[in-house]
Design an enzyme around this catalytic site. Structure first.
Site, short mmCIF file in Angstrom:
data_model
loop_
_atom_site.label_atom_id
_atom_site.label_comp_id
_atom_site.label_asym_id
_atom_site.label_seq_id
_atom_site.Cartn_x
_atom_site.Cartn_y
_atom_site.Cartn_z
N ASP A 36 6.75 24.51 -3.40
CA ASP A 36 6.92 23.06 -3.45
C ASP A 36 7.18 22.56 -2.04
OD1 ASP A 36 7.43 20.46 -4.49
OD2 ASP A 36 8.22 21.37 -6.32
N ASP A 79 5.34 17.28 -2.91
CA ASP A 79 6.20 16.27 -3.51
C ASP A 79 5.89 14.88 -2.95
OD1 ASP A 79 8.67 15.85 -5.19
OD2 ASP A 79 9.46 15.11 -3.28
N GLU A 85 1.67 15.36 -5.66
CA GLU A 85 2.34 14.44 -6.59
C GLU A 85 2.13 13.03 -6.05
OE1 GLU A 85 6.71 13.78 -8.64
OE2 GLU A 85 6.59 14.24 -6.50
N HIS A 117 9.54 19.26 -14.41
CA HIS A 117 10.98 19.18 -14.18
C HIS A 117 11.51 17.75 -14.17
CE1 HIS A 117 9.07 18.47 -10.35
NE2 HIS A 117 10.20 17.98 -9.87
N ASP A 118 10.60 16.75 -14.09
CA ASP A 118 11.01 15.35 -14.05
C ASP A 118 10.77 14.63 -15.37
OD1 ASP A 118 11.94 15.26 -11.44
OD2 ASP A 118 9.99 14.73 -10.60
#
Length: 564
Positions: free
Chosen positions: A106, A207, A264, A337-338
């Site tokens: 990440d 990210d 993302e 995860h979000d």
């Protein structure tokens, strides 16, 4: 007209891959401190190999004060102490490769931690060259430069008392944004990327990568009703130089290694995604879009949690399928995860948990793109409903609960209902490995409480049951890999306005597949297209029968039928 399929040797490897996301803090604790770690991941590599996935995406493993659970990085070249050592990472990478598993890291480079050495120096010495690694602005008429709202609430500007200037933080006050206008900063980012690539990693998930370019005029945004803040989204999402920066990153780093990349990109449209993922533009392989998981958002964003309809969901996913076909590449996901757990968000996590979890897997995995499975999704983990807000850990959740109650006068009951439905901690409760204490996640006290349903819902029980969600995922992964049409074929949505049936056809000129997902706890008669009557059932979450002209779909049934 469909394009000619590429030979397996000519296809980029990520088009054949299935990715498994690990949130290390919650995956497996190996040393009893209540926090998942890298050695815990090593312990579960056999499990992942049995499932049949190809790539492990690790949420941030880097040194961090954990203001935002690792998405605030204080040292990009060090492993978070709680997670282990660099030697542990090197062993994990080597062991994963021995298991035929690739590792994707990440990359969080829109912002760093305020405890990163760059920012510490920038704040202590305004004359340092590190000052320009971040975004600083003087007050405007005695006030902050703009009134943009941060993603976690409050303003995006924080006053530095010593210098009298404000620094920008689109997220937490402890996550100052990096200044991508500075070529020296960009060089630092590319250098740290090469550090990990030279170790042998296989990709990056990036990210909020579409936020790295800001409108340098920093104009005021549109007022947000009920607040004194404004929306800066048009001024920092998909900004003026973002493609220039990513093309430079590709030239300097990505093109020099055999990597998989996914960005993302909140707020990205289909056309934006084409610009990011069209191979001829030399930027990224694919992006994560948020339209489908944004269903139900209202005045208070996701916390509004308004009803959504299946035709809305179908329209969004179908637009991305057709819009990127032969122009870019899709990423396919329900969970991460979000996000809350998919079976709770889009399925039925009660009476039909098993059936709906299987159906959701079927609907997603036979679309064109690279599928992502989030830890626990493969055996049907659900949302958690903690009784007290103090049992939650997520920064976003805690900020929202306070703001909704104090600023917007929501009752505590309404706040908790929203938290139960949409908190990011729904995805972050520890993985439920077995029915032993703490679900086999740790021998200590877990950093976040385990979902109380772990004695019934856990990986060990799922693997032991041949009819479980886990085995359906394993079979689905294997089946999609055996069918070129899943990777190459066109996509056609059927019955767009049907309120409970999601049906689409995949066709590559040689094979036609009909995929059906029934989003209802009732039964439903559904008429098959003629060439699928009497076809071959390749996948079903109920006992398969020969497809008749009219099917009686069972609650949350999922089917894949090959045409005659």
């Amino acid at each position: 007209m469909t394009s000619s399929p590429l030979s397996p040797a000519a296809r980029p490897w990520f088009q054949d891959a299935v990715v498994y996301q690990i949130y290390p803090r919650s995956f497996q604790d190996s040393d009893g401190d209540g926090v998942g770690d890298l050695r815990g991941v090593i312990l579960r590599l056999d499990y992942l190999a049995r499932l049949g996935v190809d790539v492990i995406w690790l949420s941030p493993i880097f040194a961090s004060p954990n203001d935002d659970n690792g998405y605030d990085i204080s040292d990009y070249r060090a492993v978070m102490t709680e997670f282990g050592t660099m030697a542990d990472f090197d062993e994990l990478l080597a062991e994963a490769h021995k298991h035929g598993l690739k590792i994707m890291l990440d990359l969080v480079v829109n912002h760093s931690s305020d405890e990163h050495a760059w920012f510490v120096e920038a704040r202590e010495n305004p004359q340092s060259d590190k000052r320009d690694y971040y975004i600083w602005k003087p007050p405007v008429a005695g006030d902050m430069p703009t009134h943009w709202q941060a993603f976690f609430g409050g303003p995006v500007w924080q006053l530095d008392e010593a210098s009298g200037e404000y620094y920008l933080h689109l997220f937490s006050v402890k996550q100052p944004d990096l200044n991508w206008e500075n070529p020296k900063l960009r060089g630092e980012v590319y250098d740290l990327m090469r550090f990990w690539c030279n170790k042998g990693i296989d990709g990056f998930r990036m990210d909020v990568i579409n936020l790295i370019s800001k409108d340098q005029q920093y104009p005021e945004g549109e007022p947000i009703p009920g607040t004194a803040l404004t929306s800066g989204y048009p001024h920092f999402m998909n900004g003026p130089r973002v493609h220039e920066f990513l093309q430079e990153m590709n030239r300097e780093v990505l093109s020099r290694y055999d990597l998989m990349t996914v960005g993302e990109t909140p707020g990205a449209s289909v056309d934006d995604a084409v610009r990011y993922s069209d191979p001829s533009r030399h930027e990224l392989n694919m992006v994560f879009q948020f339209e489908h998981v944004g269903l139900g958002s209202g005045e208070r964003g996701k916390w509004t949690n308004a009803p959504w309809t299946l035709p809305e969901l179908k329209a969004i996913l179908s637009r991305w399928q057709t819009g990127l076909h032969n122009r870019g590449w899709n990423s396919l996901y329900w969970d991460n995860h979000d996000q809350p757990r998919a079976v709770s968000r889009f399925g039925n996590d009660g009476e039909f948990r098993v059936q709906s979890a299987k159906m959701l897997a079927t609907v997603l995995h036979f679309m064109q793109g690279t599928p992502y499975i989030y830890q626990g999704e493969e055996f049907g983990m659900t949302n958690v409903a903690f009784e007290r807000i103090g049992q939650y850990n997520d920064l976003e959740t805690l900020h929202a609960a306070e703001e909704l109650h104090e600023l917007h006068n929501w009752s505590q009951e309404r706040v908790m209902a929203a938290v139960h439905a949409m908190s990011r901690d729904n995805a972050r409760t520890p993985v439920q490995w077995d029915a032993s204490p703490n679900a086999g996640f740790t021998t200590g006290k877990p950093w976040l409480e385990v979902n109380p349903n772990y004695p019934q819902i856990n990986a060990e029980a799922a693997e032991a049951d041949p009819d479980s969600v886990w085995h359906h995922y394993r079979r689905t992964i294997a089946l999609r890999k055996s069918l070129d049409v899943v990777r190459e074929g066109s996509y056609e949505l059927l019955d767009a306005e049907h309120p409970s049936v999601f049906a689409y056809i995949r066709d590559d000129g040689k094979t036609r597949l009909l995929v059906i997902g029934h989003f209802s706890s009732d039964t439903e008669r559904y008429h098959l297209p003629a060439d699928f009557v009497g076809g071959e059932v390749l996948s079903s979450n109920y006992p398969a029968t020969e497809p008749a002209e009219t099917l009686m779909l069972q609650p949350y049934q999922g089917l894949v039928i090959r045409a005659r």
